[in-house]
Design an enzyme around this catalytic site. Structure first.
Site, PDB file in Angstrom:
ATOM      1  N   HIS A  32       4.600  49.340  46.226  1.00  0.00           N
ATOM      2  CA  HIS A  32       3.574  49.164  47.271  1.00  0.00           C
ATOM      3  C   HIS A  32       4.173  48.452  48.481  1.00  0.00           C
ATOM      4  O   HIS A  32       3.808  47.325  48.807  1.00  0.00           O
ATOM      5  CB  HIS A  32       2.375  48.395  46.710  1.00  0.00           C
ATOM      6  CG  HIS A  32       1.537  49.210  45.788  1.00  0.00           C
ATOM      7  ND1 HIS A  32       1.558  49.063  44.425  1.00  0.00           N
ATOM      8  CD2 HIS A  32       0.654  50.209  46.036  1.00  0.00           C
ATOM      9  CE1 HIS A  32       0.733  49.933  43.867  1.00  0.00           C
ATOM     10  NE2 HIS A  32       0.168  50.646  44.818  1.00  0.00           N
TER      11      HIS A  32
ATOM     12  N   HIS B 247       5.816  53.171  51.267  1.00  0.00           N
ATOM     13  CA  HIS B 247       4.680  53.866  50.639  1.00  0.00           C
ATOM     14  C   HIS B 247       3.586  54.061  51.698  1.00  0.00           C
ATOM     15  O   HIS B 247       2.954  55.120  51.768  1.00  0.00           O
ATOM     16  CB  HIS B 247       4.172  53.047  49.450  1.00  0.00           C
ATOM     17  CG  HIS B 247       2.848  53.510  48.900  1.00  0.00           C
ATOM     18  ND1 HIS B 247       2.677  54.726  48.280  1.00  0.00           N
ATOM     19  CD2 HIS B 247       1.617  52.912  48.890  1.00  0.00           C
ATOM     20  CE1 HIS B 247       1.415  54.857  47.906  1.00  0.00           C
ATOM     21  NE2 HIS B 247       0.753  53.774  48.272  1.00  0.00           N
TER      22      HIS B 247
ATOM     23  N   HIS C 266      -3.578  51.340  54.435  1.00  0.00           N
ATOM     24  CA  HIS C 266      -4.338  51.413  53.182  1.00  0.00           C
ATOM     25  C   HIS C 266      -3.856  50.435  52.097  1.00  0.00           C
ATOM     26  O   HIS C 266      -4.603  50.126  51.185  1.00  0.00           O
ATOM     27  CB  HIS C 266      -4.364  52.858  52.641  1.00  0.00           C
ATOM     28  CG  HIS C 266      -3.197  53.173  51.781  1.00  0.00           C
ATOM     29  ND1 HIS C 266      -1.961  53.477  52.298  1.00  0.00           N
ATOM     30  CD2 HIS C 266      -3.058  53.197  50.431  1.00  0.00           C
ATOM     31  CE1 HIS C 266      -1.118  53.680  51.301  1.00  0.00           C
ATOM     32  NE2 HIS C 266      -1.765  53.524  50.149  1.00  0.00           N
ATOM     33  N   ASP C 267      -2.618  49.939  52.208  1.00  0.00           N
ATOM     34  CA  ASP C 267      -2.152  48.928  51.236  1.00  0.00           C
ATOM     35  C   ASP C 267      -1.678  47.663  51.950  1.00  0.00           C
ATOM     36  O   ASP C 267      -0.802  46.941  51.447  1.00  0.00           O
ATOM     37  CB  ASP C 267      -1.040  49.504  50.347  1.00  0.00           C
ATOM     38  CG  ASP C 267      -1.603  50.207  49.110  1.00  0.00           C
ATOM     39  OD1 ASP C 267      -2.732  49.871  48.706  1.00  0.00           O
ATOM     40  OD2 ASP C 267      -0.927  51.095  48.560  1.00  0.00           O
TER      41      ASP C 267
ATOM     42  N   ASP D 112      -2.320  59.246  48.239  1.00  0.00           N
ATOM     43  CA  ASP D 112      -1.921  58.012  47.547  1.00  0.00           C
ATOM     44  C   ASP D 112      -1.191  58.299  46.228  1.00  0.00           C
ATOM     45  O   ASP D 112      -0.344  57.524  45.806  1.00  0.00           O
ATOM     46  CB  ASP D 112      -3.188  57.179  47.283  1.00  0.00           C
ATOM     47  CG  ASP D 112      -2.878  55.701  47.145  1.00  0.00           C
ATOM     48  OD1 ASP D 112      -1.759  55.295  47.487  1.00  0.00           O
ATOM     49  OD2 ASP D 112      -3.759  54.948  46.682  1.00  0.00           O
TER      50      ASP D 112
HETATM   51  P1  CMP Z   1      -2.650  52.249  43.935  1.00  0.00           P
HETATM   52  O1  CMP Z   1      -1.673  52.542  45.015  1.00  0.00           O
HETATM   53  O2  CMP Z   1      -3.433  51.011  44.026  1.00  0.00           O
HETATM   54  O3  CMP Z   1      -3.635  53.494  43.793  1.00  0.00           O
HETATM   55  C1  CMP Z   1      -3.140  54.705  43.247  1.00  0.00           C
HETATM   56  C2  CMP Z   1      -2.559  54.370  41.923  1.00  0.00           C
HETATM   57  O4  CMP Z   1      -2.041  55.440  41.216  1.00  0.00           O
HETATM   58  C3  CMP Z   1      -1.367  53.424  42.106  1.00  0.00           C
HETATM   59  O5  CMP Z   1      -1.857  52.192  42.556  1.00  0.00           O
HETATM   60  C4  CMP Z   1      -0.744  53.486  40.772  1.00  0.00           C
HETATM   61  O6  CMP Z   1      -1.386  52.621  39.875  1.00  0.00           O
HETATM   62  C5  CMP Z   1      -1.049  54.922  40.389  1.00  0.00           C
HETATM   63  N1  CMP Z   1       0.153  55.762  40.586  1.00  0.00           N
HETATM   64  C6  CMP Z   1       0.614  56.352  41.691  1.00  0.00           C
HETATM   65  N2  CMP Z   1       1.742  57.032  41.432  1.00  0.00           N
HETATM   66  C7  CMP Z   1       1.980  56.863  40.122  1.00  0.00           C
HETATM   67  C8  CMP Z   1       2.969  57.309  39.256  1.00  0.00           C
HETATM   68  N3  CMP Z   1       3.989  58.093  39.654  1.00  0.00           N
HETATM   69  N4  CMP Z   1       2.868  56.923  37.987  1.00  0.00           N
HETATM   70  C9  CMP Z   1       1.860  56.167  37.543  1.00  0.00           C
HETATM   71  N5  CMP Z   1       0.898  55.705  38.325  1.00  0.00           N
HETATM   72  C10 CMP Z   1       0.946  56.054  39.599  1.00  0.00           C
END
Ligand code: CMP
Length: 682
Positions: free
Chosen positions: A430, A434, A472-473, A584
């Site tokens: 994050h 990203h 967004h993050d 995302d």
């Molecule tokens: P977040 O960015 O808060 O919201 C989307 C979520 O999807 C991210 O956190 C991760 O928890 C999950 N995520 C995104 N990409 C992957 C991945 N390649 N493997 C597992 N989880 C993922």
């Protein structure tokens, strides 16, 4: 009656034309496996009774041609699809089919003679069969009709039936149902409804054109088709040959990119530490500085990430100027030709003197891919020393001409984007890269894949969507919502355990926007500001995966209810929310070399959270225990793709069909882990 009608010639004697027959039972629309080139038709030949009557004109205007094909153009240039009219080889049913070029979807409608009579009467066409068939055939031959979507699973074509002896005309429409699509491909349907009429119309042209240029043209067309198919086959074999060579190289290049990125980040952090030591102070993020004046409470930027000392980086002035010179694309310029601006005398001289030509040229090579699903955010992050989010968002605001449209101040845009980028922590996943990645893919879905047209987005919504991707993050600490709740963190208390981080990301953003130095929305009027704010709030809050099931269900329900996605504000916001959600998690539906990089990053972040949980003597969250990486991580990735990413990309591809290539990419990424699992168990 749909395809697969049970009434066939020879089984039930048809009533005279223009007389409504009793309607036979209507089976559900199926792919043609049960009723086309298979045994049932052959069987019906064997039992076929002598014909009782003919529909006048059917032979002359439809059958004789073998098939009539019409190219459907949606503009002067682009072919939208091909419409065919022909008679089934054995049953003699009349078939209308349509193949959409962009999506590969095939739609079809099949009528027995009785059904066509019934339909003709129902639609009030009072002419006899001959003018009826003649009108339809003429409309097709002269390309006088267009196919219009009738919901997601159907297409409608409209004809005008005229009789030259009377001044009367009647409209007649045919609605065809989806029989093959990228999501549910049916080779049989494709063969029966596309290949069959195509080859028949070719045969007919060949037959008719026995001599002269027409004959030559037909033979040439056939040759071209053969040459193209041979080339495609050759190409396919070459790809198969090269794949085993390319795969390890790609993996090696991904490892190198990763090392370069990590080293780059370390160097930047060390530079920051040296700078801090020298200056004997820790720099504050502008948000904290705002609160120094006596706000309610500092936003807790550094609570879980003490090494994050936000510092605004100075972007490269000249590169920004080159971006402004290249965008928006003007008449005649294309993404491929943007590097031409680097040769403009005033810029060229300064680029040569400034000594940054390599960086600028390389960055421009990457910018050429801004409209592509494999835009190289990672390489941009590396070559710009961690500024991919800044340059990508800056470029998009200029490419979409939003800076000029809203009369934004370029200095404020720059201040805002620098502050946003510096608010991202150097987390493994994050991080600002990203942010850049999501900004670009969210833009891709909106502009390249067509969400803007489908939802008729206003400029305010386009602006909101781009900025929502970038922020967004904002200030993500690298520890998820669950961790915040379980540790009773300040943010969990502040937001009552509801979308904790997402609330934080967007609240911080609007805090930052309070200061005129960062307020990119200052030139907007009150209504515009409200629209932008509401859209951004909805989009960023939608990225909470805790609400995924609810939002996803809402979307699929609306998909089944409507094809109008622009009249209701809620639908527009829902579509935009789906877009940012897709962006995302889009790493899983990207080419494998890009996905592998993000997967590595997320695993690192997961394990850091697992370590923190262990330290606090909390149970370790699923997939976050580094001691179980080997057995758990591949499984976790496969499940995440199977249950979250795949349904999501399938749903969004139904909404925007050009995105359906993502389904295959996601499958390839699943296979990547399966291969790894198999290699591990051998
Ligand atoms: P977040 O960015 O808060 O919201 C989307 C979520 O999807 C991210 O956190 C991760 O928890 C999950 N995520 C995104 N990409 C992957 C991945 N390649 N493997 C597992 N989880 C993922």
């Amino acid at each position: 009656m749909g395809i697969g009608a049970s009434t066939r010639k020879g089984q039930t004697p048809p009533p005279p034309p223009d007389v409504t027959p009793t309607k036979p039972e209507t089976p559900a629309l199926q792919e043609p496996a049960a009723q086309s080139t298979d045994g049932r038709e052959l069987e019906s030949v064997a039992t076929k009774a002598p014909e009782v009557h003919k529909l006048l004109g059917k032979d002359k205007y439809v059958k004789e041609y073998g098939a009539i094909a019409m190219e459907d153009r949606n503009s002067k240039k682009a072919f939208q699809g091909t419409l065919f009219l022909f008679c089934a080889r054995i049953t003699d049913d009349i078939i209308f089919t349509y193949r959409d070029h962009a999506t590969g979807s095939v739609f079809a409608k099949r009528f027995t003679d009785e059904e066509l009579g019934e339909e003709k009467n129902k639609q009030g066409v009072r002419f006899t069969w001959a003018p009826f068939f003649k009108s339809i055939a003429t409309a097709l031959i002269k390309s006088r009709t267009t196919a219009v979507a009738a919901g997601v699973n159907a297409k409608t074509v409209s004809f005008t039936i005229v009789n030259k002896d009377t001044p009367i005309s009647y409209p007649f429409t045919v609605t065809m149902d989806l029989v093959s699509s990228k999501q549910k491909p049916s080779r049989k349907a494709f063969f029966l409804y596309v290949m069959e009429p195509l080859s028949r119309s070719l045969q007919y042209s060949r037959h008719r054109a026995t001599e002269g240029t027409k004959g030559l043209a037909t033979v040439q067309m056939e040759c071209n088709i053969k040459v193209c198919s041979a080339a495609a086959e050759l190409h396919k074999r070459k790809v198969e040959e090269l794949l085993p060579l390319i795969r390890p190289l790609r993996e090696e290049s991904a490892v190198c990119s990763h090392v370069a990125m990590t080293l780059g980040r370390d160097v930047r952090n060390m530079e920051r530490h040296i700078y801090d030591q020298k200056n004997k102070k820790i720099l504050k993020h502008p948000l904290d500085a705002l609160y120094d004046e006596g706000g309610a409470q500092y936003f807790q930027h550094t609570m879980w990430s003490p090494e994050h000392r936000p510092r605004e980086e100075e972007p490269d002035e000249l590169l920004m100027e080159c971006i402004r010179a290249a965008f928006p694309l003007t008449n005649g310029s294309t993404l491929e030709s943007i590097s031409n601006v680097l040769e403009q005398p005033n810029l060229k001289k300064r680029i040569d003197e400034n000594g940054n030509r390599n960086l600028i040229e390389e960055a421009f090579e990457i910018f050429k891919g801004i409209d592509r699903w494999d835009y190289d955010t990672i390489q941009l992050e590396i070559i710009t020393n961690g500024n991919a989010l800044f340059y990508t968002t800056y470029l998009l605001l200029y490419k979409m001409d939003l800076v000029a449209y809203f009369q934004m101040d370029d200095n404020v845009v720059r201040n805002f984007l620098v502050a946003v980028q510096s608010a991202y922590h150097p987390n493994p996943y994050h991080n600002a890269m990203h942010g850049a990645d999501v900004t670009q893919i969210n833009y891709y879905i909106m502009i390249v894949a067509g969400l803007r047209e489908k939802c008729m987005l206003s400029q305010e919504e386009v602006l909101a969507s781009i900025i929502a991707g970038a922020v967004h993050d904002f200030d993500h600490p690298g520890l998820n919502n669950n961790f915040h709740s379980r540790t009773n963190s300040f943010l969990a208390t502040l937001y009552n355990d509801r979308s904790i981080l997402e609330n934080h990301h967007i609240a911080c953003t609007f805090e930052l926007l309070r200061s005129p130095r960062y307020d990119i929305f200052a030139p907007l009027n009150a209504d515009q500001k409200q629209l932008v704010r509401d859209t951004m709030l909805e989009m960023v809050l939608a990225t909470d995966m805790g609400n995924h099931a609810k939002i996803f269900k809402n979307f699929t329900v609306r998909m089944s209810e409507t094809s109008d996605w622009h009249s209701k504000k809620d639908d527009v916001r829902l579509a935009l929310s789906m877009s940012i959600k897709m962006a995302d998690i889009s790493n899983c539906a990207r080419p494998n070399h890009i996905y592998a990089e993000w997967a590595k990053n997320i695993s690192k972040e997961f394990y850091l959270q697992g370590d923190a949980e262990r330290k606090l003597q909390l149970s370790i969250s699923p997939f976050m225990d580094r001691t179980k990486e080997k057995e758990e991580f591949p499984k976790g990735q496969i499940s995440f793709m199977m249950y979250i990413v795949q349904p999501m990309i399938e749903a969004i591809s139904e909404f925007l069909p050009s995105l359906s290539f993502g389904i295959n990419l996601c499958n390839e990424n699943k296979d990547y882990w399966r291969r790894k699992q198999e290699a591990g168990t051998e």
